[in-house]
Write a protein that holds these residues in place. Structure first.
Motif, PDB file in Angstrom:
ATOM      1  N   PHE A   3       0.854  -1.174   0.000  1.00 47.80           N
ATOM      2  CA  PHE A   3       0.000   0.000   0.000  1.00 47.80           C
ATOM      3  C   PHE A   3       0.894   1.229   0.000  1.00 47.80           C
ATOM      4  CE2 PHE A   3      -2.891  -3.122   1.899  1.00 47.80           C
ATOM      5  CZ  PHE A   3      -4.005  -2.929   1.102  1.00 47.80           C
ATOM      6  N   LEU A   4       0.521   2.197  -0.793  1.00 54.94           N
ATOM      7  CA  LEU A   4       1.280   3.439  -0.896  1.00 54.94           C
ATOM      8  C   LEU A   4       0.372   4.619  -0.585  1.00 54.94           C
ATOM      9  CD1 LEU A   4       2.871   2.590  -4.355  1.00 54.94           C
ATOM     10  CD2 LEU A   4       3.957   2.321  -2.139  1.00 54.94           C
ATOM     11  N   GLN A   5       0.962   5.709  -0.120  1.00 53.89           N
ATOM     12  CA  GLN A   5       0.194   6.935   0.057  1.00 53.89           C
ATOM     13  C   GLN A   5       0.744   7.948  -0.933  1.00 53.89           C
ATOM     14  OE1 GLN A   5      -0.943   8.239   3.964  1.00 53.89           O
ATOM     15  NE2 GLN A   5      -0.428  10.344   3.457  1.00 53.89           N
ATOM     16  N   ALA A   6      -0.133   8.491  -1.755  1.00 51.38           N
ATOM     17  CA  ALA A   6       0.290   9.427  -2.793  1.00 51.38           C
ATOM     18  C   ALA A   6      -0.467  10.741  -2.655  1.00 51.38           C
ATOM     19  CB  ALA A   6       0.026   8.822  -4.162  1.00 51.38           C
ATOM     20  N   GLU A   7       0.245  11.847  -2.867  1.00 49.03           N
ATOM     21  CA  GLU A   7      -0.422  13.146  -2.912  1.00 49.03           C
ATOM     22  C   GLU A   7      -0.740  13.437  -4.375  1.00 49.03           C
ATOM     23  OE1 GLU A   7       0.623  17.746  -2.020  1.00 49.03           O
ATOM     24  OE2 GLU A   7       0.968  16.320  -0.399  1.00 49.03           O
ATOM     25  N   MET A   8      -1.978  13.785  -4.645  1.00 51.06           N
ATOM     26  CA  MET A   8      -2.421  13.999  -6.018  1.00 51.06           C
ATOM     27  C   MET A   8      -3.148  15.327  -6.154  1.00 51.06           C
ATOM     28  SD  MET A   8      -3.860  10.327  -7.115  1.00 51.06           S
ATOM     29  CE  MET A   8      -3.654   9.017  -5.951  1.00 51.06           C
ATOM     30  N   CYS A   9      -3.128  15.823  -7.372  1.00 55.61           N
ATOM     31  CA  CYS A   9      -3.870  17.038  -7.732  1.00 55.61           C
ATOM     32  C   CYS A   9      -4.770  16.685  -8.913  1.00 55.61           C
ATOM     33  CB  CYS A   9      -2.928  18.164  -8.119  1.00 55.61           C
ATOM     34  SG  CYS A   9      -1.863  18.684  -6.780  1.00 55.61           S
ATOM     35  N   TRP A  10      -6.066  16.818  -8.724  1.00 55.20           N
ATOM     36  CA  TRP A  10      -7.035  16.553  -9.792  1.00 55.20           C
ATOM     37  C   TRP A  10      -7.936  17.764  -9.960  1.00 55.20           C
ATOM     38  CZ3 TRP A  10      -9.449  11.005  -9.031  1.00 55.20           C
ATOM     39  CH2 TRP A  10      -8.500  10.052  -9.394  1.00 55.20           C
ATOM     40  N   ASN A  11      -8.483  17.881 -11.149  1.00 55.14           N
ATOM     41  CA  ASN A  11      -9.497  18.899 -11.402  1.00 55.14           C
ATOM     42  C   ASN A  11     -10.860  18.245 -11.253  1.00 55.14           C
ATOM     43  OD1 ASN A  11      -7.728  21.033 -12.015  1.00 55.14           O
ATOM     44  ND2 ASN A  11      -7.418  20.201 -14.058  1.00 55.14           N
ATOM     45  N   VAL A  12     -11.681  18.819 -10.389  1.00 56.14           N
ATOM     46  CA  VAL A  12     -13.021  18.300 -10.143  1.00 56.14           C
ATOM     47  C   VAL A  12     -14.024  19.252 -10.785  1.00 56.14           C
ATOM     48  CG1 VAL A  12     -14.707  17.695  -8.368  1.00 56.14           C
ATOM     49  CG2 VAL A  12     -12.289  17.199  -7.999  1.00 56.14           C
ATOM     50  N   ALA A  43      -7.743   3.086 -11.485  1.00 61.60           N
ATOM     51  CA  ALA A  43      -6.304   2.908 -11.286  1.00 61.60           C
ATOM     52  C   ALA A  43      -5.530   3.770 -12.273  1.00 61.60           C
ATOM     53  CB  ALA A  43      -5.932   1.440 -11.477  1.00 61.60           C
ATOM     54  N   SER A  44      -4.217   3.866 -12.033  1.00 62.11           N
ATOM     55  CA  SER A  44      -3.320   4.530 -12.982  1.00 62.11           C
ATOM     56  C   SER A  44      -2.000   3.773 -13.025  1.00 62.11           C
ATOM     57  CB  SER A  44      -3.072   5.985 -12.581  1.00 62.11           C
ATOM     58  OG  SER A  44      -2.205   6.062 -11.468  1.00 62.11           O
ATOM     59  N   ARG A  45      -1.281   3.949 -14.105  1.00 67.10           N
ATOM     60  CA  ARG A  45       0.011   3.271 -14.272  1.00 67.10           C
ATOM     61  C   ARG A  45       0.984   3.662 -13.152  1.00 67.10           C
ATOM     62  NH1 ARG A  45       3.020   1.735 -19.043  1.00 67.10           N
ATOM     63  NH2 ARG A  45       1.406   2.728 -20.283  1.00 67.10           N
ATOM     64  N   ASP A  46       1.017   4.937 -12.795  1.00 70.51           N
ATOM     65  CA  ASP A  46       1.989   5.418 -11.815  1.00 70.51           C
ATOM     66  C   ASP A  46       1.636   5.086 -10.370  1.00 70.51           C
ATOM     67  OD1 ASP A  46       3.457   6.549 -13.889  1.00 70.51           O
ATOM     68  OD2 ASP A  46       2.369   8.438 -13.757  1.00 70.51           O
ATOM     69  N   PRO A  84       0.921  -3.415  -7.762  1.00 69.15           N
ATOM     70  CA  PRO A  84       1.619  -4.702  -7.732  1.00 69.15           C
ATOM     71  C   PRO A  84       3.129  -4.510  -7.912  1.00 69.15           C
ATOM     72  CG  PRO A  84       0.445  -4.427  -9.805  1.00 69.15           C
ATOM     73  CD  PRO A  84       0.078  -3.266  -8.940  1.00 69.15           C
ATOM     74  N   MET A  85       3.891  -5.398  -7.293  1.00 66.25           N
ATOM     75  CA  MET A  85       5.347  -5.372  -7.389  1.00 66.25           C
ATOM     76  C   MET A  85       5.853  -6.761  -7.769  1.00 66.25           C
ATOM     77  SD  MET A  85       6.312  -2.328  -6.429  1.00 66.25           S
ATOM     78  CE  MET A  85       5.724  -0.929  -5.522  1.00 66.25           C
ATOM     79  N   LYS A  86       6.861  -6.810  -8.614  1.00 66.11           N
ATOM     80  CA  LYS A  86       7.457  -8.081  -9.009  1.00 66.11           C
ATOM     81  C   LYS A  86       8.078  -8.737  -7.773  1.00 66.11           C
ATOM     82  CE  LYS A  86      10.651 -10.087 -12.312  1.00 66.11           C
ATOM     83  NZ  LYS A  86      11.584  -9.856 -13.400  1.00 66.11           N
ATOM     84  N   GLY A  87       7.828 -10.043  -7.603  1.00 67.14           N
ATOM     85  CA  GLY A  87       8.360 -10.784  -6.469  1.00 67.14           C
ATOM     86  C   GLY A  87       7.477 -10.750  -5.238  1.00 67.14           C
TER      87      GLY A  87
END
Length: 175
Positions: A3-12, A43-46, A84-87
């Motif tokens: 699990f990761l925590q990401a800061e994002m900026c989106w236009n709503v 989801a997104s690639r990054d 997902p992560m390899k391994g």
């Protein structure tokens, strides 16, 4: 599972009919729309799969679209994601069994393929309810399986990852 925590900026984008002069109702509309957008994007690639919005950090001043009257608000927030992560070792359930392998599902990841070549000593048994069998162990629909991620790729059209899995390793297989 990573699990990761990401800061994002989106236009709503808030439609003109949902705008309210009251600040709390406008904030509620922005939050509801943000959650709908995250659900639709999936989801997104990054970042991987979007699991939950953690914190709403800022809502910037909205910009009115001239033709429609809708308002676009830049929003900054933190989000918990799963990528997902390899391994990586994961647990999933068997969704579909084919002669050449098994499709698994694990959390939001619905496209995990476990090839029969990576299931050492398991033999395919066809019929009405197909399965893979090895000694006293079997893989059939809805079986819970611990597996290792061999690789993955992002599928932009489906907005999801395809994973390739294996049972080669210690303590991997049906639980």
């Amino acid at each position: 599972m990573v699990f990761l925590q990401a800061e994002m900026c989106w236009n709503v984008l808030i439609p003109a009919d949902q705008l309210s002069p009251e600040g709390l109702l406008l904030r509620k509309s922005i939050i509801v729309r943000l959650l709908e957008d995250i659900t639709n994007r999936k989801a997104s690639r990054d970042h991987g799969y979007y699991i939950a919005v953690n914190e709403l950090k800022a809502i910037s001043e909205g910009k009115v679209r001239e033709l429609t009257g809708d308002v676009l608000f830049p929003v900054t927030f933190t989000c918990i994601t799963e990528k997902p992560m390899k391994g990586e070792i994961l647990v999933g359930s068997v969704e579909k069994i084919l002669k050449h392998g098994v499709f698994l599902k694990s959390g939001p990841m619905e496209n995990i393929f476990l090839s029969e070549k990576t299931m050492s000593e398991y033999k395919y048994l066809g019929g009405e309810s197909p399965m893979f069998r090895k000694d006293h162990s079997k893989l059939e629909k809805d079986t819970i399986v611990r597996f290792k991620v061999m690789g993955f790729r992002w599928m932009e059209a489906d907005r999801q990852f395809q994973l390739l899995a294996t049972l080669a390793g210690d303590f991997l297989g049906p639980l």
